[in-house]
Write a protein that holds these residues in place. Structure first.
Motif, PDB file in Angstrom:
ATOM      1  N   MET A   1       0.880  -1.292  -0.105  1.00 64.67           N
ATOM      2  CA  MET A   1      -0.063   0.068   0.140  1.00 64.67           C
ATOM      3  C   MET A   1       0.863   1.228   0.079  1.00 64.67           C
ATOM      4  O   MET A   1       0.689   2.105  -0.746  1.00 64.67           O
ATOM      5  N   LEU A   2       1.995   1.232   0.590  1.00 68.80           N
ATOM      6  CA  LEU A   2       2.808   2.524   0.640  1.00 68.80           C
ATOM      7  C   LEU A   2       3.309   2.615  -0.724  1.00 68.80           C
ATOM      8  O   LEU A   2       3.574   3.715  -1.132  1.00 68.80           O
ATOM      9  N   SER A   3       3.861   1.553  -1.270  1.00 77.35           N
ATOM     10  CA  SER A   3       4.404   1.871  -2.806  1.00 77.35           C
ATOM     11  C   SER A   3       3.314   2.297  -3.718  1.00 77.35           C
ATOM     12  O   SER A   3       3.796   3.146  -4.603  1.00 77.35           O
ATOM     13  N   PHE A   4       2.316   1.428  -3.602  1.00 77.77           N
ATOM     14  CA  PHE A   4       1.039   1.883  -4.365  1.00 77.77           C
ATOM     15  C   PHE A   4       0.743   3.313  -4.118  1.00 77.77           C
ATOM     16  O   PHE A   4       0.301   3.982  -5.332  1.00 77.77           O
ATOM     17  N   SER A   5       0.735   3.926  -3.184  1.00 77.83           N
ATOM     18  CA  SER A   5       0.262   5.499  -2.778  1.00 77.83           C
ATOM     19  C   SER A   5       1.296   6.257  -3.401  1.00 77.83           C
ATOM     20  O   SER A   5       0.581   6.943  -4.282  1.00 77.83           O
ATOM     21  N   PHE A   6       2.727   5.928  -3.586  1.00 72.91           N
ATOM     22  CA  PHE A   6       3.724   6.935  -4.189  1.00 72.91           C
ATOM     23  C   PHE A   6       3.404   6.643  -5.857  1.00 72.91           C
ATOM     24  O   PHE A   6       3.643   7.696  -6.494  1.00 72.91           O
ATOM     25  N   LEU A   7       3.165   5.544  -6.239  1.00 72.77           N
ATOM     26  CA  LEU A   7       2.806   5.271  -7.568  1.00 72.77           C
ATOM     27  C   LEU A   7       1.795   6.127  -8.158  1.00 72.77           C
ATOM     28  O   LEU A   7       1.842   6.795  -9.237  1.00 72.77           O
ATOM     29  N   LEU A   8       0.589   5.993  -7.411  1.00 76.60           N
ATOM     30  CA  LEU A   8      -0.697   6.944  -7.766  1.00 76.60           C
ATOM     31  C   LEU A   8      -0.248   8.305  -7.851  1.00 76.60           C
ATOM     32  O   LEU A   8      -0.631   8.879  -8.623  1.00 76.60           O
ATOM     33  N   ILE A   9       0.468   8.726  -6.783  1.00 80.33           N
ATOM     34  CA  ILE A   9       0.642  10.318  -6.573  1.00 80.33           C
ATOM     35  C   ILE A   9       1.608  10.596  -7.802  1.00 80.33           C
ATOM     36  O   ILE A   9       1.381  11.532  -8.556  1.00 80.33           O
ATOM     37  N   ALA A  10       2.589   9.653  -8.084  1.00 80.84           N
ATOM     38  CA  ALA A  10       3.583  10.180  -9.186  1.00 80.84           C
ATOM     39  C   ALA A  10       2.659  10.082 -10.670  1.00 80.84           C
ATOM     40  O   ALA A  10       2.793  10.861 -11.388  1.00 80.84           O
ATOM     41  N   ALA A  11       1.807   9.194 -10.708  1.00 84.81           N
ATOM     42  CA  ALA A  11       1.160   9.057 -11.867  1.00 84.81           C
ATOM     43  C   ALA A  11       0.251  10.201 -12.225  1.00 84.81           C
ATOM     44  O   ALA A  11       0.010  10.884 -13.380  1.00 84.81           O
ATOM     45  N   VAL A  12      -0.513  10.872 -11.202  1.00 78.95           N
ATOM     46  CA  VAL A  12      -1.383  11.816 -11.291  1.00 78.95           C
ATOM     47  C   VAL A  12      -0.576  13.132 -11.674  1.00 78.95           C
ATOM     48  O   VAL A  12      -0.964  13.913 -12.598  1.00 78.95           O
ATOM     49  N   PHE A  13       0.545  13.273 -11.165  1.00 79.47           N
ATOM     50  CA  PHE A  13       1.321  14.550 -11.388  1.00 79.47           C
ATOM     51  C   PHE A  13       1.758  14.384 -12.885  1.00 79.47           C
ATOM     52  O   PHE A  13       1.980  15.570 -13.438  1.00 79.47           O
ATOM     53  N   CYS A  14       2.283  13.222 -13.162  1.00 81.06           N
ATOM     54  CA  CYS A  14       2.691  13.098 -14.749  1.00 81.06           C
ATOM     55  C   CYS A  14       1.563  13.309 -15.699  1.00 81.06           C
ATOM     56  O   CYS A  14       1.853  13.828 -16.842  1.00 81.06           O
ATOM     57  N   ILE A  15       0.283  12.851 -15.494  1.00 86.94           N
ATOM     58  CA  ILE A  15      -0.888  13.160 -16.202  1.00 86.94           C
ATOM     59  C   ILE A  15      -1.153  14.729 -16.280  1.00 86.94           C
ATOM     60  O   ILE A  15      -1.287  15.263 -17.371  1.00 86.94           O
ATOM     61  N   ILE A  16      -1.027  15.302 -15.205  1.00 83.59           N
ATOM     62  CA  ILE A  16      -1.637  16.642 -15.238  1.00 83.59           C
ATOM     63  C   ILE A  16      -0.402  17.804 -16.041  1.00 83.59           C
ATOM     64  O   ILE A  16      -0.658  18.752 -15.797  1.00 83.59           O
ATOM     65  N   ASP A  17       0.907  17.224 -15.693  1.00 74.87           N
ATOM     66  CA  ASP A  17       1.921  17.867 -16.382  1.00 74.87           C
ATOM     67  C   ASP A  17       1.791  17.913 -17.816  1.00 74.87           C
ATOM     68  O   ASP A  17       2.377  16.842 -18.278  1.00 74.87           O
ATOM     69  N   SER A  18       1.478  19.135 -18.515  1.00 79.80           N
ATOM     70  CA  SER A  18       1.102  19.134 -19.814  1.00 79.80           C
ATOM     71  C   SER A  18       2.340  18.974 -20.663  1.00 79.80           C
ATOM     72  O   SER A  18       2.483  18.827 -21.904  1.00 79.80           O
ATOM     73  N   VAL A  19       3.431  19.253 -20.038  1.00 80.59           N
ATOM     74  CA  VAL A  19       4.839  19.074 -20.938  1.00 80.59           C
ATOM     75  C   VAL A  19       5.366  17.759 -21.237  1.00 80.59           C
ATOM     76  O   VAL A  19       5.859  17.442 -22.327  1.00 80.59           O
ATOM     77  N   TYR A  20       4.654  16.526 -20.489  1.00 76.68           N
ATOM     78  CA  TYR A  20       5.310  15.339 -20.644  1.00 76.68           C
ATOM     79  C   TYR A  20       4.350  15.146 -22.005  1.00 76.68           C
ATOM     80  O   TYR A  20       3.302  15.447 -22.597  1.00 76.68           O
TER      81      TYR A  20
ATOM     82  N   LYS B   1       2.409  12.722 -25.019  1.00 78.22           N
ATOM     83  CA  LYS B   1       1.049  12.213 -24.815  1.00 78.22           C
ATOM     84  C   LYS B   1       1.333  10.718 -24.407  1.00 78.22           C
ATOM     85  O   LYS B   1       0.697  10.265 -23.728  1.00 78.22           O
ATOM     86  N   SER B   2       2.560  10.247 -25.000  1.00 78.14           N
ATOM     87  CA  SER B   2       2.644   8.916 -24.929  1.00 78.14           C
ATOM     88  C   SER B   2       2.909   8.431 -23.382  1.00 78.14           C
ATOM     89  O   SER B   2       2.336   7.455 -22.961  1.00 78.14           O
ATOM     90  N   TYR B   3       3.670   9.306 -22.894  1.00 81.36           N
ATOM     91  CA  TYR B   3       4.033   9.235 -21.240  1.00 81.36           C
ATOM     92  C   TYR B   3       2.860   9.288 -20.544  1.00 81.36           C
ATOM     93  O   TYR B   3       2.516   8.259 -19.570  1.00 81.36           O
ATOM     94  N   ARG B   4       1.892  10.418 -20.724  1.00 82.31           N
ATOM     95  CA  ARG B   4       0.717  10.529 -20.091  1.00 82.31           C
ATOM     96  C   ARG B   4      -0.245   9.494 -20.276  1.00 82.31           C
ATOM     97  O   ARG B   4      -0.877   9.129 -19.248  1.00 82.31           O
ATOM     98  N   ILE B   5      -0.309   8.884 -21.448  1.00 78.09           N
ATOM     99  CA  ILE B   5      -1.305   7.784 -21.709  1.00 78.09           C
ATOM    100  C   ILE B   5      -0.766   6.479 -20.956  1.00 78.09           C
ATOM    101  O   ILE B   5      -1.663   5.770 -20.384  1.00 78.09           O
ATOM    102  N   ILE B   6       0.547   6.318 -20.935  1.00 79.22           N
ATOM    103  CA  ILE B   6       1.074   4.996 -20.037  1.00 79.22           C
ATOM    104  C   ILE B   6       0.659   5.189 -18.616  1.00 79.22           C
ATOM    105  O   ILE B   6       0.237   4.366 -17.921  1.00 79.22           O
ATOM    106  N   GLU B   7       1.110   6.700 -17.967  1.00 81.00           N
ATOM    107  CA  GLU B   7       0.755   6.742 -16.928  1.00 81.00           C
ATOM    108  C   GLU B   7      -0.610   6.700 -16.533  1.00 81.00           C
ATOM    109  O   GLU B   7      -0.977   6.049 -15.274  1.00 81.00           O
ATOM    110  N   GLY B   8      -1.587   7.031 -17.578  1.00 74.32           N
ATOM    111  CA  GLY B   8      -2.959   6.800 -17.084  1.00 74.32           C
ATOM    112  C   GLY B   8      -3.221   5.443 -17.018  1.00 74.32           C
ATOM    113  O   GLY B   8      -4.176   5.094 -16.136  1.00 74.32           O
TER     114      GLY B   8
END
Length: 213
Positions: free
Chosen positions: A70-89, A91-98
């Motif tokens: 649960m600890l690792s999953f929490s960090f993974l979800l938070i990192a994924a959210v910030f990668c998705i909302i960071d428009s500079v990434y 689209k391929s990165y953001r789709i993979i993170e989504g």
């Protein structure tokens, strides 16, 4: 008017730089937490559960397994959210993170479901089953890969903003050290607690040598 526009653009620029910084920090923390969780859970599944055979000990080991997951999953979800909302990434990165966000969310539901099943509490840990161990290998490796993916691009985003990487590297170093200290200390305390458990493998070997009457 021009001054207001300049101030608003400066605030927007500072905001995006902050998002870049947080995205990189959370991505590094996701990788560190995933690696430490993977190592700790491998130790639990492939050594501790096989060495200690008492039902109570299995339940305690499974609870520690769930804590690390649960600890690792929490960090993974938070990192994924910030990668998705960071428009500079890209689209391929953001789709993979989504996709990773939804897969990780599904994995959390799956593991919690297995952990809370009544037969697991009455009989034995679900981790001793080969099928569940294979699932652990698959999503464990996937979690490590998806947590490492955004780090390089996140570093490039900060460099393109002409912000010295040293500004965020200090934050990353402190965050990683604090995380490793806390998690490592808790794991060492648990290992010391494990040493007080009876080693049933030796006891069972000794009992075989005692002749039956």
């Amino acid at each position: 008017m021009w001054l207001e526009m300049f101030i608003s653009l400066a605030w927007i620029s500072e905001g995006w730089i902050l998002i870049h910084n947080i995205s990189l920090v959370t991505s590094v923390m996701a990788l560190v937490s995933t690696l430490t969780s993977f190592v700790a859970c491998c130790f639990i599944i492939f050594f501790a559960l096989k060495f200690y055979k008492v039902h109570k000990q299995h339940m305690e080991l499974t609870a520690v397994f769930m804590l690390f997951q649960m600890l690792s999953f929490s960090f993974l979800l938070i990192a994924a959210v910030f990668c998705i909302i960071d428009s500079v990434y890209p689209k391929s990165y953001r789709i993979i993170e989504g996709v990773g966000f939804f897969l990780i969310s599904g994995t959390i539901v799956y593991i919690v479901y297995l952990y809370l099943q009544p037969e697991n509490l009455l009989k034995r840990s679900f981790l001793v089953k080969k099928d569940h161990q294979r699932v652990f290998w698959i999503y464990g490796i996937f979690s490590v890969l998806i947590s490492a993916l955004p780090i390089y691009r996140g570093k490039e985003n900060i460099t393109e903003c002409q912000v010295p990487l040293s500004h965020v590297s200090g934050t990353i170093a402190v965050a990683v050290l604090v995380y490793l200290f806390i998690v490592g200390l808790l794991f060492i305390i648990f290992l010391k607690y494990m040493l007080s458990w009876p080693k049933l493998r030796r006891l069972s070997t000794h009992s075989r040598r005692v002749p039956a009457f």
